[in-house]
Design an enzyme around this catalytic site. Structure first.
Site, PDB file in Angstrom:
ATOM      1  N   GLU A   1      75.400  66.813 -21.091  1.00 23.93           N
ATOM      2  CA  GLU A   1      75.635  66.067 -19.852  1.00 23.93           C
ATOM      3  C   GLU A   1      75.239  64.601 -20.005  1.00 23.93           C
ATOM      4  O   GLU A   1      74.282  64.143 -19.396  1.00 23.93           O
ATOM      5  CB  GLU A   1      74.797  66.670 -18.717  1.00 23.93           C
ATOM      6  CG  GLU A   1      75.142  68.093 -18.388  1.00 23.93           C
ATOM      7  CD  GLU A   1      74.181  68.718 -17.385  1.00 23.93           C
ATOM      8  OE1 GLU A   1      74.616  69.608 -16.644  1.00 23.93           O
ATOM      9  OE2 GLU A   1      72.994  68.334 -17.348  1.00 23.93           O
TER      10      GLU A   1
ATOM     11  N   CYS B   1      62.737  38.840  -1.763  1.00 27.05           N
ATOM     12  CA  CYS B   1      61.429  38.349  -1.355  1.00 27.05           C
ATOM     13  C   CYS B   1      60.306  39.142  -2.013  1.00 27.05           C
ATOM     14  O   CYS B   1      59.527  39.826  -1.343  1.00 27.05           O
ATOM     15  CB  CYS B   1      61.314  38.397   0.151  1.00 27.05           C
ATOM     16  SG  CYS B   1      62.533  37.332   0.890  1.00 27.05           S
TER      17      CYS B   1
HETATM   18  N1  LLP Z   1      71.559  66.024 -16.811  1.00 32.00           N
HETATM   19  C1  LLP Z   1      70.482  66.111 -16.005  1.00 32.00           C
HETATM   20  C2  LLP Z   1      70.088  67.407 -15.479  1.00 32.00           C
HETATM   21  C3  LLP Z   1      69.752  64.943 -15.701  1.00 32.00           C
HETATM   22  O1  LLP Z   1      68.688  65.048 -14.930  1.00 32.00           O
HETATM   23  C4  LLP Z   1      70.163  63.697 -16.212  1.00 32.00           C
HETATM   24  C5  LLP Z   1      69.444  62.463 -15.890  1.00 32.00           C
HETATM   25  C6  LLP Z   1      71.315  63.666 -17.031  1.00 32.00           C
HETATM   26  C7  LLP Z   1      71.981  64.852 -17.316  1.00 32.00           C
HETATM   27  C8  LLP Z   1      71.849  62.392 -17.624  1.00 32.00           C
HETATM   28  O2  LLP Z   1      70.952  61.788 -18.478  1.00 32.00           O
HETATM   29  P1  LLP Z   1      71.383  60.508 -19.353  1.00 32.00           P
HETATM   30  O3  LLP Z   1      72.375  60.972 -20.388  1.00 32.00           O
HETATM   31  O4  LLP Z   1      71.983  59.511 -18.441  1.00 32.00           O
HETATM   32  O5  LLP Z   1      70.100  60.053 -19.929  1.00 32.00           O
HETATM   33  N2  LLP Z   1      67.218  56.265 -13.303  1.00 32.00           N
HETATM   34  C9  LLP Z   1      66.724  56.410 -14.663  1.00 32.00           C
HETATM   35  C10 LLP Z   1      67.361  57.587 -15.366  1.00 32.00           C
HETATM   36  C11 LLP Z   1      67.160  58.897 -14.658  1.00 32.00           C
HETATM   37  C12 LLP Z   1      67.835  60.043 -15.378  1.00 32.00           C
HETATM   38  C13 LLP Z   1      67.743  61.303 -14.584  1.00 32.00           C
HETATM   39  N3  LLP Z   1      68.440  62.425 -15.117  1.00 32.00           N
HETATM   40  C14 LLP Z   1      66.982  55.111 -15.414  1.00 32.00           C
HETATM   41  O6  LLP Z   1      67.507  54.178 -14.834  1.00 32.00           O
HETATM   42  O7  LLP Z   1      66.612  54.993 -16.572  1.00 32.00           O
END
Ligand code: LLP
Length: 443
Positions: free
Chosen positions: A292, A363
């Site tokens: 994913e 701000c």
């Molecule tokens: N699958 C699940 C169950 C997840 O919780 C996440 C991300 C993904 C897939 C996708 O992960 P990726 O390939 O994008 O790393 N807001 C944070 C990132 C939070 C990720 C949460 N879960 C940031 O800006 O770094």
């Protein structure tokens, strides 16, 4: 590796170009701040994932785009055209996918606390599968499915005791997290038994997700060992044959020069081989293997264009260069201490020899990039901050009642708006003045 990715290059005017479009013109045409998405790079990333699975995994495999990184109806179309599945984590993401006619039978529904409403909605649109995160959810989903006269296909989200972020990972028996069902202490085993005993649930397999912006492959190998061992145990003791193994997302990207993640191909090769080896070791048939990815599909394909305004030199300390956005379009520096590369888009061919700190207009301190060298900036210049495709628009807010920026998709010299800029009117769309406050006006 140079500064640029995808179709980014410097054109004959010395401007940054993306998807054959001059970013200075894009800023002029669509206004700033502006998110620019390199369609070719998004498609290329999707294809890299799929091709690598075709090459390295002998069983069936799926790439489910993690919508939380960035979703819009156009993004749903793009990922659908590239043959991806989708991971959604809320009613809103699911609604967006449905609005874009994304096939519901290619959707995984996530969430540590899905409301009853969300569970009902997921069943009603007939998502491929709901990733159940807790024992509580097993009970509520089973009864909601019963009331709808349906059988819910599920994966159980398991917490394998491996947690990884960027350069580090930890491996413990138990992980302190709100997500998933612990592998430790037989909790996952008991949950599997329970799921198998419920009339209106159909267990397809297991899910896990060990972190995000991960730079190492080793924690995935360990996770696969643990998950496949668990698959062997439930087969042996419960006769349950795992059809799907979903390893979540997490592959990191290159925000700065010091970031050095494995490539998509290296990552998929490693997890495919590990899964095949472990399954052979336990004489298990190969499950459908699912990943994913969010960030590694869309992150590097996004660039934010800002217009530079006030430049303030604090003698002997630093120079603050302000841009016309900030934490409302990029909360990541404030939340995670994230670092970025940036370039003055209309001076892309000039030496980046001016040390300054880029700040937003909110701000608060609102520091976007502390101590970065760019070409000497002047009011009106366009600053391009790179690698802002993932978790930027998705996490944007209306703080200080800023309107959220527009998002434009570029390819082969064409630029198409895929999310319109919010208007000031949108900010008060849901505001209500109660009658009795209106009456006060008369005094
Ligand atoms: N699958 C699940 C169950 C997840 O919780 C996440 C991300 C993904 C897939 C996708 O992960 P990726 O390939 O994008 O790393 N807001 C944070 C990132 C939070 C990720 C949460 N879960 C940031 O800006 O770094």
């Amino acid at each position: 590796m140079g500064m640029f990715v995808g179709t980014q290059r410097i054109n004959s005017l010395g401007h940054l170009e993306i998807g054959g479009c001059d970013t200075v013109e894009l800023a002029e045409m669509f206004g700033t701040p502006l998110f620019v998405i390199d369609e070719k790079l998004v498609r290329e990333n999707c294809r890299k994932y799929r091709r690598a699975f075709e090459e390295y995994y002998r069983g069936e495999a799926r790439v489910a785009y993690a919508a939380k990184a960035f979703i819009s109806t156009a993004m749903c179309k793009l990922t659908q055209q590239e043959g991806l599945w989708m991971d959604v984590s809320s009613e809103g993401e699911l609604f967006t996918a449905m609005a874009a006619n994304f096939p519901s039978n290619r959707i995984y529904m996530h969430g540590n606390y899905k409301t009853d409403e969300e569970l009902r909605y997921s069943l009603n649109v007939d998502v491929h599968c709901i990733v159940v995160d807790s024992i509580d959810e097993l009970y509520s989903l089973n009864s909601i499915a019963k009331s709808l006269g349906k059988k819910a296909r599920i994966l159980l989200r398991i917490t394998p005791g491996v947690e990884a972020h960027t350069h580090e990972y930890i491996r413990t028996g138990q992980v302190d997290t709100k997500f998933g069902i612990q592998l430790a202490g037989a909790q996952a085993f008991e949950a599997t038994k329970l799921a198998l005993s419920m009339d209106c649930l159909e267990l397809l397999g297991f899910h896990c997700h060990i972190g995000s912006q991960v730079f190492e492959i080793e924690p995935y190998r360990i996770t696969i060992e643990l998950m496949v061992e668990f698959m062997a145990q439930v087969k042996e003791e419960l006769g349950f044959v795992t059809r799907e193994l979903n390893l979540g997302g997490g592959l990191g990207i290159r925000y700065t020069d010091t970031d050095d993640p494995p490539s998509i191909e290296e990552f998929i090769k490693a997890i495919s081989e590990a899964t095949m080896e472990e399954c052979a070791k336990h004489s298990l048939q190969l499950p459908i293997l699912i990943v994913e990815p969010g960030r590694s599909i869309i992150g590097e394909a996004g660039t934010t264009l800002y217009r530079i305004g006030v430049i303030k030199e604090i003698q002997g300390v630093r120079t603050y260069v302000s841009v016309d956005g900030g934490m409302s379009d990029n909360p990541r520096p404030a939340l995670y201490g994230a670092r970025y590369r940036a370039i003055v888009a209309n001076k892309a061919d000039r030496e980046p020899d001016f040390l300054c700190t880029i700040v937003g207009r909110h701000c608060e301190a609102d520091v976007l990039i502390k101590d970065i060298k760019i070409a000497k900036p002047e009011k009106g210049d366009i600053l391009a901050v790179l690698c802002t495709g993932a978790y930027h628009y998705a996490m944007a807010s209306n703080y200080n009642r800023f309107t959220r920026p527009a998002v434009v998709l570029v390819n082969d010299g064409k630029a198409d708006l895929i999310i319109a800029r919010e208007k000031r009117e949108d900010l008060i769309r849901n505001d209500i003045i109660p009658e009795r406050l209106l009456n006060e006006d008369k005094q």
